[in-house]
Enzyme design. Structure first.
Site, PDB file in Angstrom:
ATOM      1  N   ASP A  12       0.831  -1.196   0.000  1.00  0.00           N
ATOM      2  CA  ASP A  12       0.000   0.000   0.000  1.00  0.00           C
ATOM      3  C   ASP A  12       0.872   1.256   0.000  1.00  0.00           C
ATOM      4  O   ASP A  12       1.954   1.265  -0.576  1.00  0.00           O
ATOM      5  CB  ASP A  12      -0.974  -0.033   1.188  1.00  0.00           C
ATOM      6  CG  ASP A  12      -0.263  -0.283   2.521  1.00  0.00           C
ATOM      7  OD1 ASP A  12       0.886   0.177   2.686  1.00  0.00           O
ATOM      8  OD2 ASP A  12      -0.857  -0.922   3.412  1.00  0.00           O
ATOM      9  N   SER A  13       0.422   2.325   0.663  1.00  0.00           N
ATOM     10  CA  SER A  13       1.158   3.595   0.600  1.00  0.00           C
ATOM     11  C   SER A  13       2.540   3.517   1.234  1.00  0.00           C
ATOM     12  O   SER A  13       3.453   4.256   0.847  1.00  0.00           O
ATOM     13  CB  SER A  13       0.347   4.709   1.277  1.00  0.00           C
ATOM     14  OG  SER A  13       0.090   4.403   2.634  1.00  0.00           O
ATOM     15  N   ILE A  14       2.716   2.640   2.198  1.00  0.00           N
ATOM     16  CA  ILE A  14       4.022   2.529   2.848  1.00  0.00           C
ATOM     17  C   ILE A  14       5.047   1.958   1.862  1.00  0.00           C
ATOM     18  O   ILE A  14       6.237   2.265   1.932  1.00  0.00           O
ATOM     19  CB  ILE A  14       3.930   1.670   4.123  1.00  0.00           C
ATOM     20  CG1 ILE A  14       2.974   2.341   5.103  1.00  0.00           C
ATOM     21  CG2 ILE A  14       5.284   1.481   4.773  1.00  0.00           C
ATOM     22  CD1 ILE A  14       2.659   1.523   6.321  1.00  0.00           C
ATOM     23  N   GLN A  17       5.505   4.871  -1.010  1.00  0.00           N
ATOM     24  CA  GLN A  17       6.386   5.953  -0.573  1.00  0.00           C
ATOM     25  C   GLN A  17       7.814   5.488  -0.274  1.00  0.00           C
ATOM     26  O   GLN A  17       8.661   6.292   0.130  1.00  0.00           O
ATOM     27  CB  GLN A  17       5.807   6.612   0.678  1.00  0.00           C
ATOM     28  CG  GLN A  17       4.465   7.281   0.456  1.00  0.00           C
ATOM     29  CD  GLN A  17       3.866   7.844   1.735  1.00  0.00           C
ATOM     30  OE1 GLN A  17       4.539   7.955   2.758  1.00  0.00           O
ATOM     31  NE2 GLN A  17       2.591   8.181   1.681  1.00  0.00           N
TER      32      GLN A  17
END
Length: 247
Positions: A12-14, A17
């Site tokens: 996901d976003s982790i 990024q």
């Protein structure tokens, strides 16, 4: 001929990024420079339920060059509490575990179609801890009550579920939920907004992933370079070094 193997970071976003300055994906890219290609496939806000729709696109069963390793880092959004602003992301614990099973089965099948299931590494990363009352989203949506979208207790249940699935399939797992609690003041040290990682938090993820890779024949110093080092190239006969490497 494929010059370098690939390592896919799926999550996901982790994960999305992770290529930012100081990110764990960027650190992996630096570590495996000229040894392996680090491919980021992170999707902010995604749950394991939605990630299932991506498997055949990111890990096609027809591929003759599947990744030698893939990290699966999902669960932060699955653990969102029902009845709150992020309810649409909530995935019940048992469904979360079953979705992880489907992901691992797919990865195993993708590798098996080429060379058996022994030459691939799939660390399942459990969710890091949450400091939800610090989380900007919480404070924006509930400025007075500060009602958390997620709690550490529930997140711990999902972390344990991830470890259970990894054990069931005989693949690696990294319990970041427990790992981060070992450090006093983890909230501010490892989390930037109560959910995403600080540079120190990224360092923890990187170090834990490297431990798994080093223990599973993917130690970067032991892997060959894609092409000859400049010191191995004979200036009078440069073709020789490239011919030997590419045969």
């Amino acid at each position: 001929m494929k010059i370098r193997p690939s390592i896919v970071l799926f999550g996901d976003s982790i994960t999305e990024q992770s290529f930012r300055y100081g990110g764990w994906g960027a650190s992996l890219t630096d570590t495996y420079s000229r040894k392996a290609d680090i491919v980021v496939r992170g999707y902010g806000g995604y749950t394991t339920r939605w990630a299932l729709f991506l498997l055949h696109h990111i890990f096609p069963l027809s591929s003759t060059t599947p990744p030698v390793a893939a990290t699966v880092f999902l669960g932060a959004n699955d653990a969102a509490l029902p009845g709150r602003t992020s309810e649409r992301q909530h995935v019940p614990l048992e469904e979360y575990k079953e979705n992880l099973r489907k992901i691992v089965r797919h990865l195993k099948n993708a590798q098996k179609n080429v060379c058996g299931s022994t030459n691939i590494v799939w660390p399942l990363l459990t969710r890091d801890k949450n400091d939800l009352f610090q989380h900007k989203t919480v404070l924006t949506c509930y400025p007075a009550m500060k009602i958390p979208e997620r709690t550490n207790e529930v997140t711990g249940d999902y972390a344990n579920g991830c470890v259970e699935v990894a054990t069931e399939f005989g693949v690696s797992s990294i319990n970041l939920w427990s790992r981060m609690q070992e450090t006093q003041g983890w909230q501010k040290k490892f989390l930037s907004d109560g959910l995403h990682l600080t540079p120190d938090g990224n360092k923890v993820v990187f170090e834990e992933v490297i431990k798994v890779f080093n223990g599973a024949w993917l130690s970067a110093p032991d892997m060959p370079y894609d092409f000859p080092q400049y010191s191995d190239i004979d200036p009078h006969n440069p073709e020789k070094a490239f011919r030997e490497r590419c045969l």
